[in-house]
Design an enzyme around this catalytic site. Structure first.
Site, PDB file in Angstrom:
ATOM      1  N   GLY A  52      -0.646  -8.013  -8.368  1.00 23.19           N
ATOM      2  CA  GLY A  52      -1.342  -8.294  -7.110  1.00 23.19           C
ATOM      3  C   GLY A  52      -1.180  -7.061  -6.231  1.00 23.19           C
ATOM      4  N   GLN A 199      -3.741 -15.167 -14.987  1.00 29.12           N
ATOM      5  CA  GLN A 199      -3.140 -15.258 -13.644  1.00 29.12           C
ATOM      6  C   GLN A 199      -3.636 -16.495 -12.896  1.00 29.12           C
ATOM      7  OE1 GLN A 199      -4.494 -12.503 -14.948  1.00 29.12           O
ATOM      8  NE2 GLN A 199      -3.543 -10.626 -14.213  1.00 29.12           N
ATOM      9  N   ASP A 240      -8.648  -5.157  -5.341  1.00 26.42           N
ATOM     10  CA  ASP A 240      -7.672  -4.115  -5.681  1.00 26.42           C
ATOM     11  C   ASP A 240      -8.022  -2.776  -5.059  1.00 26.42           C
ATOM     12  OD1 ASP A 240      -7.269  -6.226  -7.893  1.00 26.42           O
ATOM     13  OD2 ASP A 240      -5.503  -4.942  -7.910  1.00 26.42           O
ATOM     14  N   ASN A 250     -11.974  -5.786  -8.440  1.00 29.97           N
ATOM     15  CA  ASN A 250     -11.027  -6.911  -8.508  1.00 29.97           C
ATOM     16  C   ASN A 250     -10.926  -7.336  -9.968  1.00 29.97           C
ATOM     17  OD1 ASN A 250      -9.273  -8.821  -7.139  1.00 29.97           O
ATOM     18  ND2 ASN A 250     -10.764 -10.388  -7.697  1.00 29.97           N
TER      19      ASN A 250
HETATM   20  O1  MRU Z   1      -3.805  -7.428 -12.686  1.00 31.35           O
HETATM   21  P1  MRU Z   1      -3.380  -8.129 -11.441  1.00 31.35           P
HETATM   22  O2  MRU Z   1      -2.819  -9.482 -11.679  1.00 31.35           O
HETATM   23  O3  MRU Z   1      -2.473  -7.260 -10.582  1.00 31.35           O
HETATM   24  O4  MRU Z   1      -4.734  -8.314 -10.624  1.00 31.35           O
HETATM   25  C1  MRU Z   1      -4.676  -8.874  -9.335  1.00 31.35           C
HETATM   26  C2  MRU Z   1      -5.982  -9.062  -8.698  1.00 31.35           C
HETATM   27  O5  MRU Z   1      -7.014  -8.726  -9.229  1.00 31.35           O
HETATM   28  C3  MRU Z   1      -5.958  -9.624  -7.306  1.00 31.35           C
HETATM   29  O6  MRU Z   1      -7.138 -10.322  -7.034  1.00 31.35           O
HETATM   30  C4  MRU Z   1      -5.825  -8.486  -6.291  1.00 31.35           C
HETATM   31  O7  MRU Z   1      -4.795  -7.617  -6.603  1.00 31.35           O
HETATM   32  C5  MRU Z   1      -5.617  -9.021  -4.918  1.00 31.35           C
HETATM   33  S1  MRU Z   1      -3.990  -9.688  -4.666  1.00 31.35           S
HETATM   34  C6  MRU Z   1      -3.941 -10.225  -3.064  1.00 31.35           C
END
Ligand code: MRU
Length: 353
Positions: A52, A199, A240, A250
Protein backbone atom coordinates in the site's frame (compact mmCIF):
# COMPACT_ATOMS: atom_id res chain seq x y z
CA UNK A 1 -5.55 0.43 18.38
CA UNK A 2 -7.98 3.25 17.68
CA UNK A 3 -11.12 3.81 19.71
CA UNK A 4 -13.08 4.35 16.49
CA UNK A 5 -12.33 1.03 14.82
CA UNK A 6 -10.27 -1.94 15.86
CA UNK A 7 -7.79 -2.47 13.02
CA UNK A 8 -4.12 -2.92 14.03
CA UNK A 9 -1.57 -0.46 12.70
CA UNK A 10 0.49 -1.82 9.84
CA UNK A 11 3.74 -0.17 10.95
CA UNK A 12 5.08 1.35 14.16
CA UNK A 13 8.35 2.93 15.20
CA UNK A 14 9.91 1.38 18.29
CA UNK A 15 13.07 2.35 20.17
CA UNK A 16 15.53 0.20 18.15
CA UNK A 17 13.37 -1.50 15.55
CA UNK A 18 10.25 -1.20 13.38
CA UNK A 19 7.22 -3.27 14.22
CA UNK A 20 5.14 -4.36 11.22
CA UNK A 21 1.96 -6.30 10.78
CA UNK A 22 2.94 -9.07 8.36
CA UNK A 23 0.27 -8.65 5.66
CA UNK A 24 1.49 -11.74 3.82
CA UNK A 25 0.08 -13.90 6.60
CA UNK A 26 -3.37 -12.27 6.80
CA UNK A 27 -6.11 -13.28 7.30
CA UNK A 28 -4.99 -16.68 8.62
CA UNK A 29 -2.62 -15.22 11.20
CA UNK A 30 -2.21 -11.77 12.76
CA UNK A 31 1.56 -11.76 13.14
CA UNK A 32 3.76 -8.80 14.01
CA UNK A 33 7.40 -8.79 12.95
CA UNK A 34 10.42 -6.75 14.02
CA UNK A 35 12.66 -5.13 11.40
CA UNK A 36 16.17 -4.16 12.50
CA UNK A 37 18.17 -3.50 9.35
CA UNK A 38 17.78 -1.87 5.94
CA UNK A 39 17.80 -5.37 4.43
CA UNK A 40 14.87 -6.37 6.68
CA UNK A 41 12.97 -3.26 5.54
CA UNK A 42 13.77 -3.81 1.84
CA UNK A 43 12.68 -7.43 2.08
CA UNK A 44 9.43 -6.57 3.92
CA UNK A 45 8.51 -4.11 1.15
CA UNK A 46 9.46 -6.37 -1.79
CA UNK A 47 7.64 -9.40 -0.37
CA UNK A 48 4.49 -7.37 0.43
CA UNK A 49 4.66 -7.90 4.18
CA UNK A 50 4.11 -4.16 4.10
CA UNK A 51 2.26 -2.83 1.08
CA UNK A 52 0.00 0.00 0.00
CA UNK A 53 1.63 3.22 -1.19
CA UNK A 54 1.48 5.34 2.01
CA UNK A 55 2.46 2.40 4.28
CA UNK A 56 5.43 1.64 2.01
CA UNK A 57 6.54 5.28 2.30
CA UNK A 58 6.22 5.30 6.09
CA UNK A 59 8.07 1.99 6.48
CA UNK A 60 10.91 3.10 4.20
CA UNK A 61 11.19 6.39 6.11
CA UNK A 62 11.42 4.48 9.39
CA UNK A 63 13.94 2.14 7.73
CA UNK A 64 16.16 5.02 6.64
CA UNK A 65 15.95 6.69 10.07
CA UNK A 66 16.72 3.38 11.78
CA UNK A 67 19.70 2.38 9.67
CA UNK A 68 21.12 5.92 9.83
CA UNK A 69 21.49 5.47 13.61
CA UNK A 70 24.15 2.83 12.94
CA UNK A 71 26.32 5.01 10.66
CA UNK A 72 29.63 5.50 12.45
CA UNK A 73 31.12 8.86 11.54
CA UNK A 74 31.31 12.34 13.02
CA UNK A 75 31.63 13.93 9.57
CA UNK A 76 28.28 15.30 8.46
CA UNK A 77 29.12 15.13 4.75
CA UNK A 78 30.24 11.50 5.02
CA UNK A 79 27.06 10.79 6.99
CA UNK A 80 24.84 12.35 4.32
CA UNK A 81 26.56 10.38 1.56
CA UNK A 82 25.85 7.16 3.42
CA UNK A 83 22.22 8.21 4.04
CA UNK A 84 21.81 8.85 0.29
CA UNK A 85 23.22 5.39 -0.43
CA UNK A 86 20.69 3.73 1.92
CA UNK A 87 17.91 5.90 0.50
CA UNK A 88 18.66 4.71 -3.04
CA UNK A 89 18.73 1.10 -1.90
CA UNK A 90 15.32 1.36 -0.15
CA UNK A 91 13.87 3.36 -3.01
CA UNK A 92 14.60 0.50 -5.41
CA UNK A 93 12.33 -1.90 -3.49
CA UNK A 94 9.20 -1.07 -5.51
CA UNK A 95 9.09 1.21 -8.56
CA UNK A 96 5.46 2.30 -8.98
CA UNK A 97 4.29 3.64 -5.61
CA UNK A 98 5.70 7.16 -5.60
CA UNK A 99 5.08 7.63 -1.86
CA UNK A 100 8.25 5.61 -1.35
CA UNK A 101 10.50 8.18 -3.06
CA UNK A 102 8.42 11.04 -1.67
CA UNK A 103 8.94 9.96 1.96
CA UNK A 104 12.65 9.23 1.52
CA UNK A 105 13.20 12.60 -0.21
CA UNK A 106 11.46 14.32 2.67
CA UNK A 107 13.93 12.78 5.12
CA UNK A 108 16.87 13.87 2.98
CA UNK A 109 15.54 17.43 2.80
CA UNK A 110 15.13 17.50 6.57
CA UNK A 111 18.86 16.93 7.16
CA UNK A 112 20.07 19.22 4.39
CA UNK A 113 21.22 21.87 6.84
CA UNK A 114 21.95 19.62 9.86
CA UNK A 115 24.88 20.94 11.89
CA UNK A 116 26.05 17.62 13.31
CA UNK A 117 25.65 13.89 12.79
CA UNK A 118 23.83 13.52 16.11
CA UNK A 119 21.37 16.25 15.22
CA UNK A 120 20.79 14.67 11.79
CA UNK A 121 20.13 11.25 13.34
CA UNK A 122 17.48 12.75 15.64
CA UNK A 123 15.96 14.78 12.80
CA UNK A 124 15.55 11.70 10.62
CA UNK A 125 13.57 9.90 13.33
CA UNK A 126 11.39 12.95 13.97
CA UNK A 127 10.65 13.45 10.29
CA UNK A 128 9.71 9.79 9.76
CA UNK A 129 7.35 9.88 12.76
CA UNK A 130 5.91 13.16 11.48
CA UNK A 131 5.14 11.56 8.08
CA UNK A 132 3.16 8.84 9.82
CA UNK A 133 1.25 11.29 12.02
CA UNK A 134 0.39 13.51 9.05
CA UNK A 135 -0.74 10.53 6.98
CA UNK A 136 -3.38 9.60 9.55
CA UNK A 137 -4.91 13.07 9.47
CA UNK A 138 -4.62 13.19 5.68
CA UNK A 139 -6.51 9.91 5.32
CA UNK A 140 -9.20 11.05 7.76
CA UNK A 141 -9.63 14.18 5.66
CA UNK A 142 -9.84 12.14 2.44
CA UNK A 143 -12.54 10.05 4.11
CA UNK A 144 -14.48 13.18 5.11
CA UNK A 145 -14.27 14.56 1.59
CA UNK A 146 -15.29 11.24 0.02
CA UNK A 147 -18.33 10.91 2.28
CA UNK A 148 -20.14 13.70 0.47
CA UNK A 149 -20.18 11.51 -2.67
CA UNK A 150 -22.19 8.73 -1.05
CA UNK A 151 -25.63 8.36 0.51
CA UNK A 152 -27.11 5.76 2.83
CA UNK A 153 -27.93 2.55 0.98
CA UNK A 154 -25.18 2.93 -1.63
CA UNK A 155 -23.33 -0.15 -2.83
CA UNK A 156 -19.76 0.67 -3.73
CA UNK A 157 -17.13 -1.47 -5.42
CA UNK A 158 -13.40 -1.44 -4.71
CA UNK A 159 -10.28 -3.38 -5.66
CA UNK A 160 -7.07 -4.27 -3.82
CA UNK A 161 -6.61 -2.83 -0.35
CA UNK A 162 -6.49 0.94 0.03
CA UNK A 163 -7.48 0.68 3.65
CA UNK A 164 -6.18 1.32 7.12
CA UNK A 165 -3.36 -1.21 6.86
CA UNK A 166 -2.16 0.32 3.56
CA UNK A 167 -1.66 3.66 5.32
CA UNK A 168 -1.03 5.08 8.75
CA UNK A 169 -4.72 4.70 9.58
CA UNK A 170 -8.21 4.92 7.92
CA UNK A 171 -6.88 4.24 4.42
CA UNK A 172 -7.73 6.27 1.35
CA UNK A 173 -10.49 4.50 -0.62
CA UNK A 174 -11.74 2.76 2.54
CA UNK A 175 -11.60 5.82 4.82
CA UNK A 176 -15.17 6.98 4.06
CA UNK A 177 -16.56 3.61 5.13
CA UNK A 178 -15.06 3.83 8.62
CA UNK A 179 -16.36 7.39 8.95
CA UNK A 180 -19.78 6.42 7.57
CA UNK A 181 -20.09 3.72 10.17
CA UNK A 182 -19.46 6.27 12.93
CA UNK A 183 -22.27 8.38 11.48
CA UNK A 184 -24.61 5.38 11.14
CA UNK A 185 -24.66 5.80 7.37
CA UNK A 186 -25.40 2.49 5.70
CA UNK A 187 -22.81 1.86 2.93
CA UNK A 188 -22.08 -1.56 1.54
CA UNK A 189 -18.81 -2.54 -0.13
CA UNK A 190 -18.23 -5.11 -2.85
CA UNK A 191 -14.54 -6.03 -2.70
CA UNK A 192 -12.86 -7.58 -5.76
CA UNK A 193 -10.53 -10.40 -4.68
CA UNK A 194 -7.58 -8.86 -6.60
CA UNK A 195 -5.55 -11.60 -8.22
CA UNK A 196 -2.75 -12.53 -8.20
CA UNK A 197 -1.98 -12.04 -4.51
CA UNK A 198 -5.50 -11.36 -3.28
CA UNK A 199 -5.19 -8.11 -1.34
CA UNK A 200 -8.95 -7.68 -1.74
CA UNK A 201 -9.93 -11.14 -0.50
CA UNK A 202 -7.29 -11.40 2.22
CA UNK A 203 -6.88 -7.83 3.44
CA UNK A 204 -9.84 -5.60 2.52
CA UNK A 205 -12.48 -8.03 3.75
CA UNK A 206 -10.41 -8.77 6.87
CA UNK A 207 -9.88 -5.18 7.90
CA UNK A 208 -13.43 -4.05 7.11
CA UNK A 209 -14.83 -6.93 9.13
CA UNK A 210 -12.48 -6.02 12.01
CA UNK A 211 -13.83 -2.48 11.71
CA UNK A 212 -17.45 -3.66 11.61
CA UNK A 213 -18.06 -2.44 8.03
CA UNK A 214 -20.42 -4.37 5.73
CA UNK A 215 -18.50 -6.10 2.93
CA UNK A 216 -19.18 -8.73 0.26
CA UNK A 217 -16.33 -10.50 -1.55
CA UNK A 218 -16.45 -11.20 -5.29
CA UNK A 219 -13.85 -12.65 -7.64
CA UNK A 220 -12.43 -10.19 -10.17
CA UNK A 221 -14.34 -11.68 -13.08
CA UNK A 222 -17.64 -11.07 -11.30
CA UNK A 223 -17.24 -7.28 -11.42
CA UNK A 224 -19.34 -6.61 -14.55
CA UNK A 225 -22.18 -8.90 -13.51
CA UNK A 226 -22.17 -7.44 -9.98
CA UNK A 227 -22.27 -3.86 -11.26
CA UNK A 228 -25.34 -4.74 -13.28
CA UNK A 229 -27.17 -7.05 -10.89
CA UNK A 230 -26.42 -5.33 -7.57
CA UNK A 231 -26.95 -1.75 -8.77
CA UNK A 232 -23.47 -0.62 -7.82
CA UNK A 233 -23.64 3.15 -7.29
CA UNK A 234 -19.92 3.96 -7.45
CA UNK A 235 -16.41 2.52 -7.66
CA UNK A 236 -13.68 3.87 -5.40
CA UNK A 237 -10.02 2.85 -5.59
CA UNK A 238 -6.67 3.99 -4.22
CA UNK A 239 -3.63 5.03 -6.23
CA UNK A 240 0.08 4.34 -6.38
CA UNK A 241 1.05 7.26 -8.60
CA UNK A 242 -1.00 10.01 -10.20
CA UNK A 243 0.54 11.82 -13.16
CA UNK A 244 0.21 15.55 -13.71
CA UNK A 245 -2.74 15.05 -16.08
CA UNK A 246 -4.64 12.81 -13.62
CA UNK A 247 -3.78 9.45 -15.23
CA UNK A 248 -3.65 7.06 -12.29
CA UNK A 249 -1.60 3.92 -11.63
CA UNK A 250 -3.24 1.51 -9.21
CA UNK A 251 -3.46 -2.24 -8.66
CA UNK A 252 -3.80 -4.35 -11.79
CA UNK A 253 -7.50 -4.66 -12.60
CA UNK A 254 -8.34 -1.05 -11.78
CA UNK A 255 -8.38 -0.05 -15.47
CA UNK A 256 -10.83 -2.85 -16.20
CA UNK A 257 -13.18 -1.58 -13.48
CA UNK A 258 -12.96 1.97 -14.87
CA UNK A 259 -13.91 0.76 -18.36
CA UNK A 260 -16.82 -1.24 -16.94
CA UNK A 261 -17.96 1.68 -14.79
CA UNK A 262 -18.13 3.88 -17.89
CA UNK A 263 -20.19 1.24 -19.69
CA UNK A 264 -22.69 1.07 -16.83
CA UNK A 265 -22.67 4.87 -16.22
CA UNK A 266 -21.31 4.38 -12.71
CA UNK A 267 -19.04 7.11 -11.27
CA UNK A 268 -15.44 5.98 -10.82
CA UNK A 269 -13.46 7.69 -8.04
CA UNK A 270 -9.78 7.65 -7.06
CA UNK A 271 -8.88 8.50 -3.45
CA UNK A 272 -5.29 9.54 -2.76
CA UNK A 273 -3.17 11.94 -0.74
CA UNK A 274 -1.10 14.66 -2.41
CA UNK A 275 1.96 12.51 -1.63
CA UNK A 276 0.76 10.09 -4.33
CA UNK A 277 0.85 12.74 -7.07
CA UNK A 278 3.98 12.86 -9.18
CA UNK A 279 3.81 16.15 -11.03
CA UNK A 280 7.15 15.42 -12.70
CA UNK A 281 5.37 12.65 -14.64
CA UNK A 282 3.35 14.33 -17.36
CA UNK A 283 1.01 11.46 -18.14
CA UNK A 284 0.40 7.80 -17.43
CA UNK A 285 2.69 6.56 -20.19
CA UNK A 286 5.69 7.68 -18.10
CA UNK A 287 4.69 5.78 -14.96
CA UNK A 288 6.97 2.78 -14.34
CA UNK A 289 4.93 -0.39 -13.96
CA UNK A 290 6.32 -3.03 -11.63
CA UNK A 291 6.41 -6.57 -12.98
CA UNK A 292 6.54 -9.24 -10.32
CA UNK A 293 7.57 -12.87 -9.90
CA UNK A 294 5.71 -15.21 -12.33
CA UNK A 295 5.17 -17.59 -9.40
CA UNK A 296 2.51 -15.19 -8.07
CA UNK A 297 0.43 -16.14 -11.12
CA UNK A 298 1.44 -19.78 -11.49
CA UNK A 299 0.84 -20.74 -7.85
CA UNK A 300 -1.69 -20.12 -5.12
CA UNK A 301 -0.24 -20.45 -1.62
CA UNK A 302 2.63 -22.48 -3.04
CA UNK A 303 0.28 -24.88 -4.90
CA UNK A 304 0.80 -24.98 -8.71
CA UNK A 305 -2.28 -23.88 -10.67
CA UNK A 306 -0.63 -23.79 -14.11
CA UNK A 307 2.07 -25.74 -15.97
CA UNK A 308 5.33 -24.83 -14.20
CA UNK A 309 7.04 -23.68 -17.41
CA UNK A 310 4.17 -21.62 -18.87
CA UNK A 311 5.08 -18.04 -19.89
CA UNK A 312 3.61 -15.42 -17.57
CA UNK A 313 3.01 -11.67 -17.73
CA UNK A 314 2.60 -10.29 -14.20
CA UNK A 315 2.25 -6.48 -14.10
CA UNK A 316 1.36 -5.36 -10.57
CA UNK A 317 -0.37 -2.16 -11.70
CA UNK A 318 -2.22 -0.61 -14.61
CA UNK A 319 -2.91 2.99 -15.56
CA UNK A 320 -6.42 4.40 -15.75
CA UNK A 321 -6.59 7.42 -18.09
CA UNK A 322 -8.01 10.49 -16.41
CA UNK A 323 -10.94 10.70 -18.84
CA UNK A 324 -12.35 7.56 -17.19
CA UNK A 325 -12.07 9.10 -13.70
CA UNK A 326 -15.12 10.96 -12.34
CA UNK A 327 -13.20 12.51 -9.46
CA UNK A 328 -9.93 12.38 -7.53
CA UNK A 329 -10.52 12.76 -3.81
CA UNK A 330 -7.60 14.30 -1.90
CA UNK A 331 -7.17 15.75 1.58
CA UNK A 332 -7.57 19.19 0.00
CA UNK A 333 -10.85 18.46 -1.79
CA UNK A 334 -12.21 16.69 -4.85
CA UNK A 335 -11.18 17.46 -8.39
CA UNK A 336 -13.56 16.33 -11.09
CA UNK A 337 -12.41 17.61 -14.45
CA UNK A 338 -9.70 19.64 -16.10
CA UNK A 339 -7.23 17.52 -14.17
CA UNK A 340 -4.02 19.05 -15.51
CA UNK A 341 -5.16 22.54 -14.51
CA UNK A 342 -6.67 21.47 -11.19
CA UNK A 343 -3.62 19.44 -10.18
CA UNK A 344 -1.30 22.37 -10.96
CA UNK A 345 -3.54 24.62 -8.87
CA UNK A 346 -3.57 22.09 -6.01
CA UNK A 347 0.21 21.99 -5.93
CA UNK A 348 0.64 25.74 -6.31
CA UNK A 349 -1.68 26.11 -3.31
CA UNK A 350 0.09 23.55 -1.11
CA UNK A 351 3.54 24.94 -1.95
CA UNK A 352 2.42 28.44 -0.95
CA UNK A 353 1.10 27.21 2.45
O1 MRU B 1 0.84 -4.09 -4.53
P1 MRU B 1 0.17 -3.34 -3.43
O2 MRU B 1 -0.64 -4.20 -2.53
O3 MRU B 1 1.14 -2.45 -2.67
O4 MRU B 1 -0.84 -2.37 -4.19
C1 MRU B 1 -1.59 -1.45 -3.43
C2 MRU B 1 -2.54 -0.65 -4.22
O5 MRU B 1 -2.63 -0.76 -5.42
C3 MRU B 1 -3.33 0.37 -3.45
O6 MRU B 1 -4.55 0.62 -4.07
C4 MRU B 1 -2.54 1.69 -3.39
O7 MRU B 1 -1.24 1.51 -2.97
C5 MRU B 1 -3.22 2.66 -2.49
S1 MRU B 1 -3.04 2.26 -0.77
C6 MRU B 1 -3.85 3.47 0.09
Amino acid sequence: MSKEFEVPRSVEWEENHINILNQQKLPAETVFEHLYTKEDVYDAIVTLKVRGAPAIGITAAFGLALSAQAIETEEIDVFKQEVIRIKEYLNSARPTAVNLAWALDRLLQRIERAASVNAAKTDLVHEAIQIQIEDEETCRQIGQNALQLFKSGDRIMTICNAGSIATSRYGTALAPFYLAKKKNLDLHIYACETRPVLQGARLTTWELMQGGVDVTLITDNMAAHTMKEKQISAVIVGADRIARNGDTANKIGTLGLAVLAKHFHIPFFVAAPLSTFDVSTLDGSDIPIEERDPLEVKELNGVPIAPPDVQVFNPAFDVTPSHLISGIITEKGIITSNYAKEIDALFAESISQ
